[in-house]
Motif scaffolding. Structure first.
Motif, PDB file in Angstrom:
ATOM      1  N   VAL A 152      16.528 -39.604  18.292  1.00  0.00           N
ATOM      2  CA  VAL A 152      15.731 -40.832  18.291  1.00  0.00           C
ATOM      3  C   VAL A 152      14.594 -40.586  17.313  1.00  0.00           C
ATOM      4  O   VAL A 152      13.656 -39.843  17.609  1.00  0.00           O
ATOM      5  CB  VAL A 152      15.179 -41.151  19.701  1.00  0.00           C
ATOM      6  CG1 VAL A 152      14.366 -42.447  19.663  1.00  0.00           C
ATOM      7  CG2 VAL A 152      16.316 -41.258  20.715  1.00  0.00           C
ATOM      8  N   GLU A 153      14.705 -41.161  16.133  1.00  0.00           N
ATOM      9  CA  GLU A 153      13.773 -40.831  15.056  1.00  0.00           C
ATOM     10  C   GLU A 153      12.354 -41.313  15.355  1.00  0.00           C
ATOM     11  O   GLU A 153      12.140 -42.459  15.774  1.00  0.00           O
ATOM     12  CB  GLU A 153      14.254 -41.451  13.737  1.00  0.00           C
ATOM     13  CG  GLU A 153      15.572 -40.874  13.229  1.00  0.00           C
ATOM     14  CD  GLU A 153      15.479 -39.405  12.861  1.00  0.00           C
ATOM     15  OE1 GLU A 153      14.389 -38.980  12.429  1.00  0.00           O
ATOM     16  OE2 GLU A 153      16.496 -38.698  13.011  1.00  0.00           O
ATOM     17  N   GLU A 154      11.400 -40.411  15.152  1.00  0.00           N
ATOM     18  CA  GLU A 154       9.997 -40.791  15.251  1.00  0.00           C
ATOM     19  C   GLU A 154       9.619 -41.710  14.092  1.00  0.00           C
ATOM     20  O   GLU A 154      10.181 -41.617  13.001  1.00  0.00           O
ATOM     21  CB  GLU A 154       9.096 -39.541  15.175  1.00  0.00           C
ATOM     22  CG  GLU A 154       9.041 -38.722  16.428  1.00  0.00           C
ATOM     23  CD  GLU A 154       7.993 -37.616  16.320  1.00  0.00           C
ATOM     24  OE1 GLU A 154       7.393 -37.466  15.233  1.00  0.00           O
ATOM     25  OE2 GLU A 154       7.780 -36.911  17.311  1.00  0.00           O
ATOM     26  N   ARG A 155       8.671 -42.574  14.349  1.00  0.00           N
ATOM     27  CA  ARG A 155       8.095 -43.373  13.277  1.00  0.00           C
ATOM     28  C   ARG A 155       6.938 -42.596  12.648  1.00  0.00           C
ATOM     29  O   ARG A 155       6.630 -41.476  13.061  1.00  0.00           O
ATOM     30  CB  ARG A 155       7.613 -44.710  13.822  1.00  0.00           C
ATOM     31  CG  ARG A 155       8.715 -45.499  14.523  1.00  0.00           C
ATOM     32  CD  ARG A 155       8.270 -46.887  14.900  1.00  0.00           C
ATOM     33  NE  ARG A 155       9.307 -47.583  15.671  1.00  0.00           N
ATOM     34  CZ  ARG A 155       9.282 -48.869  15.967  1.00  0.00           C
ATOM     35  NH1 ARG A 155       8.240 -49.625  15.583  1.00  0.00           N
ATOM     36  NH2 ARG A 155      10.251 -49.422  16.676  1.00  0.00           N
ATOM     37  N   GLU A 156       6.306 -43.195  11.648  1.00  0.00           N
ATOM     38  CA  GLU A 156       5.199 -42.514  10.980  1.00  0.00           C
ATOM     39  C   GLU A 156       4.087 -42.144  11.955  1.00  0.00           C
ATOM     40  O   GLU A 156       3.432 -41.119  11.811  1.00  0.00           O
ATOM     41  CB  GLU A 156       4.633 -43.400   9.860  1.00  0.00           C
ATOM     42  CG  GLU A 156       5.503 -43.464   8.623  1.00  0.00           C
ATOM     43  CD  GLU A 156       5.662 -42.123   7.929  1.00  0.00           C
ATOM     44  OE1 GLU A 156       4.660 -41.389   7.834  1.00  0.00           O
ATOM     45  OE2 GLU A 156       6.782 -41.796   7.499  1.00  0.00           O
ATOM     46  N   ASP A 157       3.873 -42.995  12.957  1.00  0.00           N
ATOM     47  CA  ASP A 157       2.817 -42.725  13.931  1.00  0.00           C
ATOM     48  C   ASP A 157       3.357 -42.101  15.219  1.00  0.00           C
ATOM     49  O   ASP A 157       2.682 -42.069  16.236  1.00  0.00           O
ATOM     50  CB  ASP A 157       2.051 -44.000  14.258  1.00  0.00           C
ATOM     51  CG  ASP A 157       2.965 -45.108  14.794  1.00  0.00           C
ATOM     52  OD1 ASP A 157       4.197 -44.954  14.726  1.00  0.00           O
ATOM     53  OD2 ASP A 157       2.442 -46.131  15.271  1.00  0.00           O
ATOM     54  N   GLY A 158       4.602 -41.597  15.168  1.00  0.00           N
ATOM     55  CA  GLY A 158       5.154 -40.874  16.301  1.00  0.00           C
ATOM     56  C   GLY A 158       6.219 -41.632  17.068  1.00  0.00           C
ATOM     57  O   GLY A 158       6.794 -42.610  16.592  1.00  0.00           O
ATOM     58  N   PHE A 159       6.472 -41.194  18.282  1.00  0.00           N
ATOM     59  CA  PHE A 159       7.535 -41.726  19.124  1.00  0.00           C
ATOM     60  C   PHE A 159       7.240 -43.144  19.598  1.00  0.00           C
ATOM     61  O   PHE A 159       6.118 -43.458  19.996  1.00  0.00           O
ATOM     62  CB  PHE A 159       7.708 -40.800  20.328  1.00  0.00           C
ATOM     63  CG  PHE A 159       8.513 -41.376  21.448  1.00  0.00           C
ATOM     64  CD1 PHE A 159       9.886 -41.464  21.363  1.00  0.00           C
ATOM     65  CD2 PHE A 159       7.886 -41.833  22.603  1.00  0.00           C
ATOM     66  CE1 PHE A 159      10.630 -42.012  22.408  1.00  0.00           C
ATOM     67  CE2 PHE A 159       8.615 -42.361  23.657  1.00  0.00           C
ATOM     68  CZ  PHE A 159       9.989 -42.452  23.551  1.00  0.00           C
ATOM     69  N   ASP A 160       8.263 -44.000  19.550  1.00  0.00           N
ATOM     70  CA  ASP A 160       8.146 -45.365  20.040  1.00  0.00           C
ATOM     71  C   ASP A 160       9.196 -45.583  21.133  1.00  0.00           C
ATOM     72  O   ASP A 160      10.398 -45.431  20.886  1.00  0.00           O
ATOM     73  CB  ASP A 160       8.368 -46.366  18.910  1.00  0.00           C
ATOM     74  CG  ASP A 160       8.017 -47.792  19.322  1.00  0.00           C
ATOM     75  OD1 ASP A 160       8.564 -48.265  20.329  1.00  0.00           O
ATOM     76  OD2 ASP A 160       7.198 -48.425  18.628  1.00  0.00           O
TER      77      ASP A 160
END
Length: 427
Positions: A152-160
């Protein structure tokens, strides 16, 4: 090789050995690669004092001289000698009240991961979801056990959490069972991101709604400055969280002592119930038999000396690591100021604690580029590709600030900036 298990051909199993080998090959290079505690906090005599403190504690609890000798020299119970000490520490420092019987003391957190995965994943349709990029130890253990992994890929600001829900629904639609989700919520390895309070509550809600467990691994929270956010386990009202603990960063890595809190209830065919920890202990008895009694004594003595409060034990270290991170960010900003890095297409995040930060670069990052960096520029780091279970991370660099002095960080940042400039100019 074709006659050996397929996992032995997987790149993830070579990561640790590769990084160790390249570090030894280029001893004069400044290394931002290892996620190791700073050596300056270790004192050889401290080990003996900790062991003595634990032995005195046993005597104070009524143990005879023979009992104390047996505790130190013999194999000891598979689930661990110091479960009560750990449970007291969790109550004192993490607002987590669990029975000592729900704890299994392990050979580092790595063994804890292996035991939990082996117990939980019962069939080919069980899937492990991981926040990606993620620590290679969990994906390596999953591969050894032939467990399917979905990143589950993190976004630029982390886990969503919404990305996790989408992944869970996709697996369910394919007839597979999302069994557990692995995450490092505090100053994660490798990205350095921290999960916010709303995301934590949402994650727990998703785990209950879709009937999966959360494997919480958080070794950096007590070696980071400031007051940490509550652990997921401390907010776990429906026993959805299996907490993986490690004393490698907070006490010392050479002890190789970790633990797992597994207070979930297991129903047997006769209708009785017992703890998941009991099942993990069965597996451990066939893997490592027990965790070193001597190592457990040293760790327990350290905890007892701080009244169970790792936050107190590590106050000086947390301040040091926080300053090391800030110094790294200052040096990067000085060597690659905002206007210059924007022109180059370079960026990095700014963690408030932990050991790691990540840099994004426009050129492709791989092991060959790392060797160029070590050989021609005298600086080491870790390609982020090693931390992506699927494709990804080809433009990312993990930088560790924990092991270096201020002078080494300053010189290392200068070398790193020269390397980045040279690679960008060659595009």
């Amino acid at each position: 090789m074709e006659e050996l298990h397929g996992s032995l051909s997987e790149p993830v199993l070579d990561t640790m050995n590769f990084l160790n080998e390249i570090t030894h090959r280029y001893p004069d290079a400044i290394s931002f690669a290892p996620g190791r505690p700073y050596d300056g906090f270790f004192d050889s005599e401290q080990v003996f004092a900790c062991i003595r403190r634990y032995l005195d504690h046993l005597a104070e609890q009524g143990a005879s001289a023979q009992d104390v000798r047996t505790a130190l020299y013999q194999y000891g119970p598979t689930a661990g000698l110091i479960r009560g000490v750990i449970a007291d520490s969790l109550r004192a420092d993490e607002d987590t009240d669990v029975p000592a019987e729900s704890i299994v003391v392990t050979v580092g957190a790595q063994e804890a991961m292996f035991l939990v995965l082996r117990a939980l994943f019962a069939g080919p349709d069980d899937v492990l979801l991981v926040s990606s990029p993620c620590y290679v130890g969990i994906t390596g253990a999953a591969r050894l056990l032939d467990i399917a992994v979905r990143p589950v890929e993190e976004r630029e600001d982390g886990f969503d959490p919404s990305d996790l829900e989408s992944a869970v629904l996709a697996e369910l639609a394919q007839g597979r069972r999302p069994r557990a989700f692995y995450v490092v919520p505090d100053h994660s390895n490798p990205s350095g991101t921290t999960m916010g309070p709303e995301a934590r509550e949402k994650l727990l809600e998703l785990a209950e709604r879709y009937d999966f467990l959360v494997l919480e691994d958080s070794p950096y929270r007590q070696v980071s400055p400031g007051t940490p956010l509550p652990t997921l386990k401390s907010r776990d009202r429906s026993r959805r969280v299996v907490h993986l603990g490690s004393y490698s960063k907070t006490v010392f890595p050479g002890a190789r002592v970790g633990f797992v809190v597994a207070d979930q209830r297991v129903r047997d065919p006769a209708g009785g119930e017992h703890l998941l920890a009991d099942e993990l202990a069965k597996i451990k008895s066939m893997v490592t038999v027990n965790t070193s009694s001597l190592s457990q004594a040293a760790v327990a003595g350290a905890l007892l000396g701080a009244q169970g409060r790792l936050s107190q034990l590590n106050a000086e270290a947390a301040a040091h690591y926080g300053e090391a991170m800030r110094e790294m960010l200052r040096q990067l900003d000085a060597r690659l100021p905002a206007e210059r890095r924007e022109a180059l297409g370079v960026s990095w995040n700014e963690p408030t604690g932990g050991f790691f930060l990540t840099m994004r670069v426009p050129f492709r990052v791989d092991d060959a580029r790392l060797i160029t960096s070590a050989k021609d520029f005298g600086v080491l780091w870790t390609p982020l590709t090693h931390f992506h279970p699927g494709a990804g991370g080809h433009h990312g660099i993990r930088l560790s600030t924990s092991y270096l002095t201020r002078a080494e960080i300053e010189e290392g940042a200068a070398r790193l900036a020269r390397f980045v400039e040279a690679q960008c100019e060659a595009l």
